[in-house]
Design a protein around this motif. Sequence first.
Motif, PDB file in Angstrom:
ATOM      1  N   ILE A 206      50.263 -26.661  46.208  1.00 16.90           N
ATOM      2  CA  ILE A 206      49.832 -26.333  47.572  1.00 16.90           C
ATOM      3  C   ILE A 206      48.557 -27.101  47.912  1.00 16.90           C
ATOM      4  N   SER A 207      47.676 -27.270  46.956  1.00 21.44           N
ATOM      5  CA  SER A 207      46.452 -28.050  47.186  1.00 21.44           C
ATOM      6  C   SER A 207      46.780 -29.512  47.478  1.00 21.44           C
ATOM      7  N   ALA A 208      47.758 -30.061  46.775  1.00 20.40           N
ATOM      8  CA  ALA A 208      48.172 -31.451  47.023  1.00 20.40           C
ATOM      9  C   ALA A 208      48.756 -31.604  48.424  1.00 20.40           C
ATOM     10  N   ILE A 209      49.518 -30.611  48.852  1.00 20.15           N
ATOM     11  CA  ILE A 209      50.071 -30.646  50.208  1.00 20.15           C
ATOM     12  C   ILE A 209      48.945 -30.567  51.226  1.00 20.15           C
ATOM     13  N   ALA A 210      47.932 -29.764  50.944  1.00 22.62           N
ATOM     14  CA  ALA A 210      46.769 -29.681  51.837  1.00 22.62           C
ATOM     15  C   ALA A 210      46.093 -31.044  51.951  1.00 22.62           C
ATOM     16  N   LEU A 211      45.956 -31.748  50.835  1.00 20.10           N
ATOM     17  CA  LEU A 211      45.362 -33.085  50.876  1.00 20.10           C
ATOM     18  C   LEU A 211      46.206 -34.044  51.702  1.00 20.10           C
ATOM     19  N   LEU A 212      47.524 -33.908  51.636  1.00 18.30           N
ATOM     20  CA  LEU A 212      48.402 -34.726  52.486  1.00 18.30           C
ATOM     21  C   LEU A 212      48.172 -34.417  53.963  1.00 18.30           C
ATOM     22  N   MET A 213      47.953 -33.144  54.272  1.00 19.56           N
ATOM     23  CA  MET A 213      47.651 -32.768  55.656  1.00 19.56           C
ATOM     24  C   MET A 213      46.348 -33.411  56.126  1.00 19.56           C
ATOM     25  N   PHE A 214      45.335 -33.390  55.271  1.00 16.91           N
ATOM     26  CA  PHE A 214      44.064 -34.027  55.615  1.00 16.91           C
ATOM     27  C   PHE A 214      44.227 -35.536  55.774  1.00 16.91           C
ATOM     28  N   ALA A 215      45.028 -36.138  54.889  1.00 18.97           N
ATOM     29  CA  ALA A 215      45.272 -37.579  54.982  1.00 18.97           C
ATOM     30  C   ALA A 215      45.988 -37.917  56.286  1.00 18.97           C
ATOM     31  N   ARG A 216      46.931 -37.083  56.695  1.00 19.33           N
ATOM     32  CA  ARG A 216      47.628 -37.301  57.976  1.00 19.33           C
ATOM     33  C   ARG A 216      46.633 -37.231  59.128  1.00 19.33           C
ATOM     34  N   ALA A 217      45.701 -36.291  59.059  1.00 20.73           N
ATOM     35  CA  ALA A 217      44.711 -36.154  60.131  1.00 20.73           C
ATOM     36  C   ALA A 217      43.794 -37.373  60.190  1.00 20.73           C
ATOM     37  N   ILE A 218      43.401 -37.884  59.035  1.00 16.13           N
ATOM     38  CA  ILE A 218      42.563 -39.083  59.015  1.00 16.13           C
ATOM     39  C   ILE A 218      43.358 -40.260  59.544  1.00 16.13           C
ATOM     40  N   GLY A 219      44.587 -40.412  59.080  1.00 16.43           N
ATOM     41  CA  GLY A 219      45.495 -41.396  59.636  1.00 16.43           C
ATOM     42  C   GLY A 219      45.626 -42.666  58.840  1.00 16.43           C
ATOM     43  N   ASP A 220      46.406 -43.581  59.411  1.00 20.22           N
ATOM     44  CA  ASP A 220      46.691 -44.861  58.770  1.00 20.22           C
ATOM     45  C   ASP A 220      45.844 -45.993  59.333  1.00 20.22           C
ATOM     46  N   SER A 221      44.896 -45.671  60.183  1.00 18.04           N
ATOM     47  CA  SER A 221      43.979 -46.596  60.862  1.00 18.04           C
ATOM     48  C   SER A 221      44.657 -47.465  61.905  1.00 18.04           C
ATOM     49  N   ASN A 222      45.925 -47.222  62.180  1.00 16.42           N
ATOM     50  CA  ASN A 222      46.606 -48.007  63.199  1.00 16.42           C
ATOM     51  C   ASN A 222      47.279 -47.127  64.244  1.00 16.42           C
ATOM     52  N   LEU A 223      48.213 -46.277  63.831  1.00 13.24           N
ATOM     53  CA  LEU A 223      49.026 -45.527  64.793  1.00 13.24           C
ATOM     54  C   LEU A 223      48.721 -44.036  64.870  1.00 13.24           C
ATOM     55  N   VAL A 224      48.332 -43.411  63.757  1.00 18.20           N
ATOM     56  CA  VAL A 224      48.142 -41.960  63.734  1.00 18.20           C
ATOM     57  C   VAL A 224      46.788 -41.599  63.163  1.00 18.20           C
ATOM     58  N   GLY A 225      46.345 -40.389  63.453  1.00 11.13           N
ATOM     59  CA  GLY A 225      45.105 -39.872  62.904  1.00 11.13           C
ATOM     60  C   GLY A 225      43.913 -40.063  63.822  1.00 11.13           C
ATOM     61  N   PHE A 226      42.805 -39.482  63.415  1.00 11.21           N
ATOM     62  CA  PHE A 226      41.592 -39.547  64.223  1.00 11.21           C
ATOM     63  C   PHE A 226      41.053 -40.967  64.361  1.00 11.21           C
ATOM     64  N   PHE A 227      41.326 -41.831  63.400  1.00  8.86           N
ATOM     65  CA  PHE A 227      40.747 -43.167  63.393  1.00  8.86           C
ATOM     66  C   PHE A 227      41.758 -44.255  63.747  1.00  8.86           C
ATOM     67  N   LYS A 228      42.766 -43.916  64.532  1.00  9.86           N
ATOM     68  CA  LYS A 228      43.790 -44.891  64.911  1.00  9.86           C
ATOM     69  C   LYS A 228      43.220 -45.940  65.864  1.00  9.86           C
ATOM     70  N   GLU A 229      43.831 -47.114  65.861  1.00 10.90           N
ATOM     71  CA  GLU A 229      43.399 -48.201  66.735  1.00 10.90           C
ATOM     72  C   GLU A 229      44.111 -48.176  68.082  1.00 10.90           C
ATOM     73  N   ILE A 230      45.387 -47.822  68.083  1.00  6.76           N
ATOM     74  CA  ILE A 230      46.168 -47.801  69.327  1.00  6.76           C
ATOM     75  C   ILE A 230      45.973 -46.433  69.971  1.00  6.76           C
ATOM     76  N   LYS A 231      45.238 -46.406  71.096  1.00  7.43           N
ATOM     77  CA  LYS A 231      44.821 -45.130  71.676  1.00  7.43           C
ATOM     78  C   LYS A 231      45.292 -44.886  73.100  1.00  7.43           C
ATOM     79  N   GLY A 232      46.022 -45.783  73.711  1.00  2.06           N
ATOM     80  CA  GLY A 232      46.320 -45.641  75.126  1.00  2.06           C
ATOM     81  C   GLY A 232      47.606 -44.934  75.481  1.00  2.06           C
ATOM     82  N   SER A 233      48.330 -44.408  74.516  1.00  5.07           N
ATOM     83  CA  SER A 233      49.631 -43.802  74.815  1.00  5.07           C
ATOM     84  C   SER A 233      49.534 -42.279  74.906  1.00  5.07           C
ATOM     85  N   ARG A 234      50.607 -41.695  75.399  1.00  4.71           N
ATOM     86  CA  ARG A 234      50.690 -40.232  75.460  1.00  4.71           C
ATOM     87  C   ARG A 234      50.626 -39.641  74.051  1.00  4.71           C
TER      88      ARG A 234
END
Length: 146
Positions: free
Chosen positions: A92-120
Amino acid sequence: MTFALAQWLVTIFAAISLVHVYWALGGQWAAAAVVPQIPVDGAGLKLRPAFKPSSWITFVVAAALLVIALLVCLRVGWWLPAVHHWSLQWLISAIALLMFARAIGDSNLVGFFKEIKGSRFARLDTWAYSPLCVVLGAGLLAVAWV
């Protein structure tokens, strides 16, 4: 309090799982708002989906979300006998870390630090999806360790 938190987590994961089943069966409600979009032209005025999720992979995501809900049920003993084994705690802790990683994002499409920001999707990701992942991750950690 952990039991009430677990009930909320299970409800949220199960509801998101059911929405994925709906999409996998061909439902279109909100489907355009949950896939990242990328610009087609240089100005970024015209957008297209970054990918088209297949039905079977959407079913896999739905099943994974349902498994997470069942793991939380196992941890706290809701509908199933409680399991207090260390391996479940760490899973369950590992899954929680995956959730945090999803929130941080891939630096391009998803997450708080995404580069593409103009879409719905990008706006919803910033204000709903990523914060939800942080809350779910924190809730999973609380259930795992309290």
